[in-house]
Each structure stands twice: as C-alpha cells, then as structure tokens.
Design a protein around this motif. Sequence first.
Motif, PDB file in Angstrom:
ATOM      1  N   GLN A 149       0.836  -1.196   0.000  1.00 54.38           N
ATOM      2  CA  GLN A 149       0.000   0.000   0.000  1.00 54.38           C
ATOM      3  C   GLN A 149       0.872   1.248   0.000  1.00 54.38           C
ATOM      4  OE1 GLN A 149      -3.277  -0.001   2.645  1.00 54.38           O
ATOM      5  NE2 GLN A 149      -4.004   1.925   1.824  1.00 54.38           N
ATOM      6  N   ALA A 150       1.911   1.240   0.836  1.00 57.80           N
ATOM      7  CA  ALA A 150       2.815   2.392   0.886  1.00 57.80           C
ATOM      8  C   ALA A 150       3.439   2.617  -0.482  1.00 57.80           C
ATOM      9  CB  ALA A 150       3.892   2.160   1.939  1.00 57.80           C
ATOM     10  N   LEU A 151       3.852   1.539  -1.122  1.00 53.18           N
ATOM     11  CA  LEU A 151       4.485   1.624  -2.440  1.00 53.18           C
ATOM     12  C   LEU A 151       3.501   2.180  -3.470  1.00 53.18           C
ATOM     13  CD1 LEU A 151       7.300   0.770  -3.383  1.00 53.18           C
ATOM     14  CD2 LEU A 151       6.273  -1.317  -4.281  1.00 53.18           C
ATOM     15  N   ALA A 152       2.250   1.717  -3.381  1.00 46.54           N
ATOM     16  CA  ALA A 152       1.248   2.141  -4.354  1.00 46.54           C
ATOM     17  C   ALA A 152       0.878   3.606  -4.158  1.00 46.54           C
ATOM     18  CB  ALA A 152       0.009   1.256  -4.246  1.00 46.54           C
ATOM     19  N   LEU A 153       0.983   4.087  -2.924  1.00 48.45           N
ATOM     20  CA  LEU A 153       0.618   5.478  -2.664  1.00 48.45           C
ATOM     21  C   LEU A 153       1.800   6.420  -2.845  1.00 48.45           C
ATOM     22  CD1 LEU A 153      -1.797   5.222   0.384  1.00 48.45           C
ATOM     23  CD2 LEU A 153      -2.278   5.152  -2.059  1.00 48.45           C
ATOM     24  N   PHE A 154       2.996   5.848  -3.036  1.00 46.28           N
ATOM     25  CA  PHE A 154       4.215   6.645  -3.143  1.00 46.28           C
ATOM     26  C   PHE A 154       4.112   7.748  -4.198  1.00 46.28           C
ATOM     27  CE2 PHE A 154       8.499   6.990  -5.151  1.00 46.28           C
ATOM     28  CZ  PHE A 154       9.101   7.719  -4.138  1.00 46.28           C
ATOM     29  N   PRO A 155       3.570   7.471  -5.410  1.00 46.28           N
ATOM     30  CA  PRO A 155       3.500   8.526  -6.441  1.00 46.28           C
ATOM     31  C   PRO A 155       2.783   9.785  -5.975  1.00 46.28           C
ATOM     32  CG  PRO A 155       2.972   6.412  -7.401  1.00 46.28           C
ATOM     33  CD  PRO A 155       3.077   6.197  -5.924  1.00 46.28           C
ATOM     34  N   LEU A 156       1.916   9.637  -4.969  1.00 51.11           N
ATOM     35  CA  LEU A 156       1.198  10.791  -4.442  1.00 51.11           C
ATOM     36  C   LEU A 156       2.156  11.852  -3.926  1.00 51.11           C
ATOM     37  CD1 LEU A 156      -1.847  11.205  -4.148  1.00 51.11           C
ATOM     38  CD2 LEU A 156      -1.699  10.340  -1.825  1.00 51.11           C
ATOM     39  N   PHE A 157       3.344  11.428  -3.493  1.00 52.03           N
ATOM     40  CA  PHE A 157       4.272  12.343  -2.844  1.00 52.03           C
ATOM     41  C   PHE A 157       5.391  12.780  -3.780  1.00 52.03           C
ATOM     42  CE2 PHE A 157       2.490   9.352   0.214  1.00 52.03           C
ATOM     43  CZ  PHE A 157       1.763  10.229   0.978  1.00 52.03           C
ATOM     44  N   VAL A 158       5.272  12.398  -5.065  1.00 53.27           N
ATOM     45  CA  VAL A 158       6.317  12.782  -6.008  1.00 53.27           C
ATOM     46  C   VAL A 158       5.754  13.849  -6.941  1.00 53.27           C
ATOM     47  CG1 VAL A 158       7.847  11.965  -7.812  1.00 53.27           C
ATOM     48  CG2 VAL A 158       7.269  10.466  -5.911  1.00 53.27           C
ATOM     49  N   PRO A 159       6.345  15.056  -6.949  1.00 53.22           N
ATOM     50  CA  PRO A 159       5.875  16.092  -7.875  1.00 53.22           C
ATOM     51  C   PRO A 159       6.012  15.599  -9.308  1.00 53.22           C
ATOM     52  CG  PRO A 159       7.465  16.977  -6.297  1.00 53.22           C
ATOM     53  CD  PRO A 159       7.476  15.498  -6.124  1.00 53.22           C
ATOM     54  N   SER A 160       5.032  15.974 -10.156  1.00 58.69           N
ATOM     55  CA  SER A 160       5.024  15.369 -11.482  1.00 58.69           C
ATOM     56  C   SER A 160       6.226  15.802 -12.315  1.00 58.69           C
ATOM     57  CB  SER A 160       3.714  15.687 -12.196  1.00 58.69           C
ATOM     58  OG  SER A 160       3.351  17.015 -11.973  1.00 58.69           O
ATOM     59  N   ILE A 161       6.830  16.961 -11.973  1.00 56.88           N
ATOM     60  CA  ILE A 161       7.984  17.381 -12.778  1.00 56.88           C
ATOM     61  C   ILE A 161       9.175  16.455 -12.519  1.00 56.88           C
ATOM     62  CG2 ILE A 161       8.843  19.081 -11.107  1.00 56.88           C
ATOM     63  CD1 ILE A 161       9.109  20.754 -13.968  1.00 56.88           C
ATOM     64  N   LEU A 162       9.308  16.017 -11.240  1.00 54.80           N
ATOM     65  CA  LEU A 162      10.378  15.060 -10.920  1.00 54.80           C
ATOM     66  C   LEU A 162      10.111  13.747 -11.637  1.00 54.80           C
ATOM     67  CD1 LEU A 162      11.081  15.453  -7.109  1.00 54.80           C
ATOM     68  CD2 LEU A 162      12.187  16.534  -9.065  1.00 54.80           C
ATOM     69  N   LEU A 163       8.848  13.339 -11.607  1.00 54.42           N
ATOM     70  CA  LEU A 163       8.459  12.094 -12.253  1.00 54.42           C
ATOM     71  C   LEU A 163       8.797  12.153 -13.738  1.00 54.42           C
ATOM     72  CD1 LEU A 163       6.934   9.427 -12.561  1.00 54.42           C
ATOM     73  CD2 LEU A 163       4.847  10.748 -12.781  1.00 54.42           C
ATOM     74  N   ALA A 164       8.497  13.290 -14.367  1.00 51.55           N
ATOM     75  CA  ALA A 164       8.727  13.420 -15.801  1.00 51.55           C
ATOM     76  C   ALA A 164      10.214  13.220 -16.115  1.00 51.55           C
ATOM     77  CB  ALA A 164       8.257  14.784 -16.282  1.00 51.55           C
ATOM     78  N   TYR A 165      11.075  13.903 -15.359  1.00 45.35           N
ATOM     79  CA  TYR A 165      12.503  13.772 -15.651  1.00 45.35           C
ATOM     80  C   TYR A 165      13.017  12.383 -15.319  1.00 45.35           C
ATOM     81  CZ  TYR A 165      12.863  18.548 -17.105  1.00 45.35           C
ATOM     82  OH  TYR A 165      12.709  19.709 -17.806  1.00 45.35           O
ATOM     83  N   ALA A 166      12.455  11.788 -14.245  1.00 45.90           N
ATOM     84  CA  ALA A 166      12.871  10.422 -13.901  1.00 45.90           C
ATOM     85  C   ALA A 166      12.499   9.459 -15.023  1.00 45.90           C
ATOM     86  CB  ALA A 166      12.211   9.987 -12.599  1.00 45.90           C
ATOM     87  N   LEU A 167      11.304   9.639 -15.602  1.00 47.04           N
ATOM     88  CA  LEU A 167      10.880   8.749 -16.688  1.00 47.04           C
ATOM     89  C   LEU A 167      11.751   8.961 -17.933  1.00 47.04           C
ATOM     90  CD1 LEU A 167       6.978   8.695 -16.432  1.00 47.04           C
ATOM     91  CD2 LEU A 167       8.608   6.884 -15.885  1.00 47.04           C
ATOM     92  N   ILE A 168      12.147  10.231 -18.182  1.00 43.82           N
ATOM     93  CA  ILE A 168      13.036  10.480 -19.332  1.00 43.82           C
ATOM     94  C   ILE A 168      14.354   9.737 -19.125  1.00 43.82           C
ATOM     95  CG2 ILE A 168      14.367  12.243 -20.548  1.00 43.82           C
ATOM     96  CD1 ILE A 168      12.067  14.197 -19.947  1.00 43.82           C
ATOM     97  N   ARG A 169      14.855   9.762 -17.862  1.00 44.81           N
ATOM     98  CA  ARG A 169      16.134   9.102 -17.588  1.00 44.81           C
ATOM     99  C   ARG A 169      16.017   7.584 -17.681  1.00 44.81           C
ATOM    100  NH1 ARG A 169      20.084  12.114 -14.979  1.00 44.81           N
ATOM    101  NH2 ARG A 169      21.327  10.231 -15.217  1.00 44.81           N
ATOM    102  N   THR A 170      14.854   7.050 -17.335  1.00 46.43           N
ATOM    103  CA  THR A 170      14.767   5.581 -17.360  1.00 46.43           C
ATOM    104  C   THR A 170      14.258   5.058 -18.697  1.00 46.43           C
ATOM    105  OG1 THR A 170      12.597   5.811 -16.323  1.00 46.43           O
ATOM    106  CG2 THR A 170      14.419   5.195 -14.889  1.00 46.43           C
ATOM    107  N   LEU A 171      13.192   5.697 -19.242  1.00 46.53           N
ATOM    108  CA  LEU A 171      12.575   5.157 -20.449  1.00 46.53           C
ATOM    109  C   LEU A 171      13.019   5.889 -21.708  1.00 46.53           C
ATOM    110  CD1 LEU A 171       8.937   4.666 -19.116  1.00 46.53           C
ATOM    111  CD2 LEU A 171      10.664   2.908 -19.511  1.00 46.53           C
TER     112      LEU A 171
END
Lengths: 377, 298
Positions: B117-139
Amino acid sequence: MATLETRNLGRRFGPTRAVDDVSLAVGDGELLCLLGPSGSGKSTVLRMLGGFEPPSAGAVLIDGDDVTRLAPERRPTGMVFQSHALWTHMNVFANVAFGLKLRRLPRAEVRRRTEAALDMVGLAGFGERRPTQLSGGQQQRVALARSLVLEPKILLLDEPFASLDQHLRERLREEVREIQRRAGITMVFVTHGQDEALALADRIAVMREGRLEQVDRPEVVYRQPRTEFVAGFIGQMNLIDARVEGGRLFAADMALPVALADGPARLALRPEDLGLAAATDESGARVLRVTDFGAHLAIDLETIDGQRLKATAEPDAGWMAGMRVALRPRRFAVYRDGHLCPMPAQRAGDPPVSLQTLVAGQPAATAGQPVWHHHQH
Amino acid sequence: MSSVDATPIGAGAKARGAGGRRPIGLLLVAAPVALVLGLIIWPVALSVFDTLTVHGPQGLEFSLEAYRFFFTDGFSLRNLWLTIRVAAICTVLLLVISLPIALYLRFSETRLAGYIQALALFPLFVPSILLAYALIRTLGPNGTVDTLLVAAGLPKMPTPYLTPWGPIIGLVWDNLPLTLLIVLAGLANVSRASIEAARDVGAGSLTILWHIILPRIRGTLLVAASFVILGLFSAFTLPYLLGPAAPEMMGPFMRRTIIEVDDPVQARTQAVVTFALCAVFALFYVRSVARSRREQTS
C-alpha cells in the motif's frame, strides 16, 4: 445425514493459541452448541469446520473423510454468518438461488427449491424484495434459507441471532430447532448465550481460552459442571471462598460436612439450591433486595463477612429487604484449583440433616448412578 | 382538547428553531460560495462571453466564429482527439491496474500488504515534474532500461518518450494512488463475510469477482473513472514534458496557443471545449453519488 469429528484441532495466531487441542465428535442429526465467552475460540473452531480458517494442527473429518485441506466451496458444509452477509445487490430470491445456479441446475428446479427453502423459513412471497427492505430477523431467515437450500451435510451457525432482540431470538431459535428436527440435519451452533445453548443443544461444548472445558448434555453441564469455570459460566452460581478443616467446609456462616483434605476451596451453590431460614439473632446474612419475578423471588444477600449471594425462593415466602436469614444449602459442589472435587456420597448421620452432599465423582465412572438427589422441602 | 392545541404550538416552535439556525448555515456556506463565484464562475463566465462575441463595427456582436474555427481546424481536432484517446487509455489502464491491487490490499492479511500500500501510494508524494525527468532518464533513449537491455545483449526498445505513450505511462503512474484510494474505499463496503458466504455456497474466485464484488463497486468505479478523466483533461506537466509536439494534448496546446501563438480567444475556446467535455463526466459523477446516497437511505 452426517457425522462430524475434529481431532486435536488447533489454531495459532502468532504466539496466541486461539484454539488448542479440540477433539469433538458430533453425531448424525445432532445439534451441538459451542458455548463460551468472547475470545474463547468457538468462532475460530466453527470457521475451521467451514474451511475459512486453516488449522495449525489437527484434522476435521466429515463422515469419516478428512476435509482439513478442503476449501469452503468444496466442503459439504453450510454456514450462517452472524452478520447475515446477504448480497444486498441481489433480491431475496437471487440470494437464495445463487448457490443452485452455480451448480447449473435447470431453471425450473432452481425456482422450485428456492421457493421451498423460502417457504421453510416462513418467507414465501418475499423473493422480489431487497435484503435492505427486510427486518433483521427476516434477513437472518434469508441467510438460513440460503444455506439450507443447498442441503448441506453439516450446518454451521455463527451466533446467528446475536444482533436480534430477545423476543425474536427466542422465536428464531425454536424455528431453527424445528427445521433441524424435520430435516434431521447435523448442526454446530456457536453462541455466547447460555440460555440459547441450554434451549437448543443436544449437547453443549463449553470452551474457554481455546480449550474444551466440558462436553455434555445441557442438564449435565448445568447440574454437574466439571470445572469452576463451567460452574460460573452456565446459569447463576454463587462461588464462595471457603476452607476445609477437619472434614468440615467453612464458608460465610455455613459449615458443611465434606470428605476432603484441609485447605482452601471454593464452594459452589446454585441460587435455587440455597435454602433460607429465618435467623433467630443478628448473626445471619442480611437480605439486601428482593425481586419478584412472578414465578419466583430473586433474593440478594450479604453474608456477615461481606460476600454477596443470590438465592431464589417461592413467591409467597415472605422475604423482605433488611431481614436476617440463616443459609441452608440443599445441594452444593466444591472446587479446588478450578476442578470439581470428587467426594463420596454423604455419610449417614452427618449433621445438619437437611444438607445433602451432592457431588459427582468421576462422571464416566458414575454415569447412570443417581448421584444428584433432589431434596424435597 | 389540550392535545389539539399542542400541535400548532409544537409545529411553530419547530419552524422557529429551523429559522434560527438558517443564518448560521448561510454564513458558513457564504465564504466558499463567494470564493467560487469570484475566482471561478466569474472568470469562466467572462471567458465564455469572450469566445461568443466579436468586435464588430457596432461594438460587441454575438458570434460562433471561434468555435467554428476550432471544430473545422484539423490541428485543433487532432489535439482534442489525442487528449480523449489518452484519457480513455489511461482510465482503462488505471482501473485494470488498481482493481487487483485494491482487492489484494482489502482482503490480504499479511504484513506485506502494508508495504505494498505504501508503495502504491508513493506517487502521491512525487511532484510530477520530478516524475517526468525520472521517466526520461529511465525510459528515454539510452536511458536505464536501454542500458540494461544492451547489457543483457538485447536490442534497445522503441522509447515511449515524445510519443503518446510517454504521457500515458507518466499519467497512469501519477494517478494510480488516487484511483487506488477510491477503489479501496469502495471495497471497504464489500464485507469479508459476504464473500465468505459466496465461497460457502460454492463460488470460485472469478464468480465472486463478477457476481459479488463488481456489482457492489460499480458506482465506485464510475466515480474513480470520472475523477481520473477530469484530472487527465487538465494535465499539463507530464504531457508537456513527455508527449509529442504534434499532435499535443489540450494542456500544452492551450499554453502554446496563448503564449506562443498569442491567440487568447482561441485558447479560451479550447478551454471551454475541454470544460464542456469534463462537465459531461462531472455529471456522471454527480449522478452516481446521488444514486448511491439514495440507495443508502432507502
């Protein structure tokens, strides 16, 4: 038409033993009540019988077949839950018919059997209603019909009437008993209500802290409780700290002849076995309160050493609050370390004559012997 | 006689009591209503008014020209269509992913469930701009996934970066917690006993899911879908950073129209069209909530 057996059944939740070494045998068409306080493990036993809880130890056998590892949907058991657990998005008919439809029976037969089951629980014509439109008692009847319609070998009931009021509970209890007799179905009924157990059961299994305390016919559990716990749990019982000295048991202002070694003990007296006599002086117990129940008087007493006791008397006995009384036990039992003390029948000539020491020996050895005599007064 | 008199007196007292409470209730409602009126309804009304008028020789005139342009312009329509498609795919993916997780979390008794549950709710605490750059770096091209594939002797994957799948992956990740929480809340109404009762009469897992669980949470799934769609239409950061340049989703499209093209009326028209679409789903949501209220009270 089935027998049920558990062998050394156990269930642990972490370090706690919710159920420990429970061995039971339920005969064909018998109604066994699992009785005990909350947390005594009776529901866990029932859930293991139904397959909803995996046992940590032991086995469950139905008609001699080991079903311990069988999932609930593969067991020939039916369960009635405390919370009804009806499917509120289906109407009453669909609730009862669901199990039959899963078995891919012809539509006409599904209809016939569902209507018969609803009829049996007195809900004919309620098929189109929603469960939420029914009263609590009616909902529980639907739950009963839902289990009965599949003609289970064993019907398991988990405190099915706990949420209903007293009057309704008594009526449904009688109906269940009636259905059980008519269908000859083997039932295990979990309850924490001793009245329910005494009224329903062929035999009662009293549980405490995960273990069986006593398994016997209701009248035996009531009249010959084998442990102090059963004595205190079933029916009303005065349990009084006592001590034995020189063949006499002293408790409150009573001195009773016993054949026991000296030492502390607990005296157990049913209110109906505690006779009262008018005291000649101020040394007796004091009557605190008299409640008239019509058929009998319930009398609360306080002994000279401050212990509260309960007694019952005839409605016209004339007892009133404030009176002083002498205690005249008609029957009693003595417990040591929580267990019933086996004692020989009363020796002749022991004073006072009005007393009878009515204590069972080893129940197995004395079965059939008239060890409990009723004193007529 | 006295009982006959008592009724109007009692009724009168009741009416006065209700009247006495009314000013407080109105005051409590006044602040949010004023805020909504001043900061949302009024600007929206102005925008809508702007899109429906043109400056003619006789001053302001009513005109549907802005909408005629939007709905005949292939570029605008492609952007709208892309947004609808991304929203639809994301919604389906979110429901399909969150339902099994929610079922597991609801009915599992292991301690592992807490961590999941904690893992599934984790994205709630990640600003989408960080997520965007993280996805660019991984995918992204030559990102972590590519590096791992090459190290394993496998060909590189076609990167989702700058395709519609970029924002889809990001938006699904970003919206998972919300969807999961809504579905979990719905599942809380499905009692363990009702499922055990179904097993007791012989139902297997799929039968239980189809006949017992899904009918009970149909309303919840509708609510979750409406929420997700509303969020997706207004999504900006992830489509802007991960999505293709053309066609683009409505969020980036509006920003570009107003800042780079400098066409505020067309940007407002795009906003009104988006808003109208969202209103349809909002209506779904409101109706579903009203229905579940009705079912609860009946």
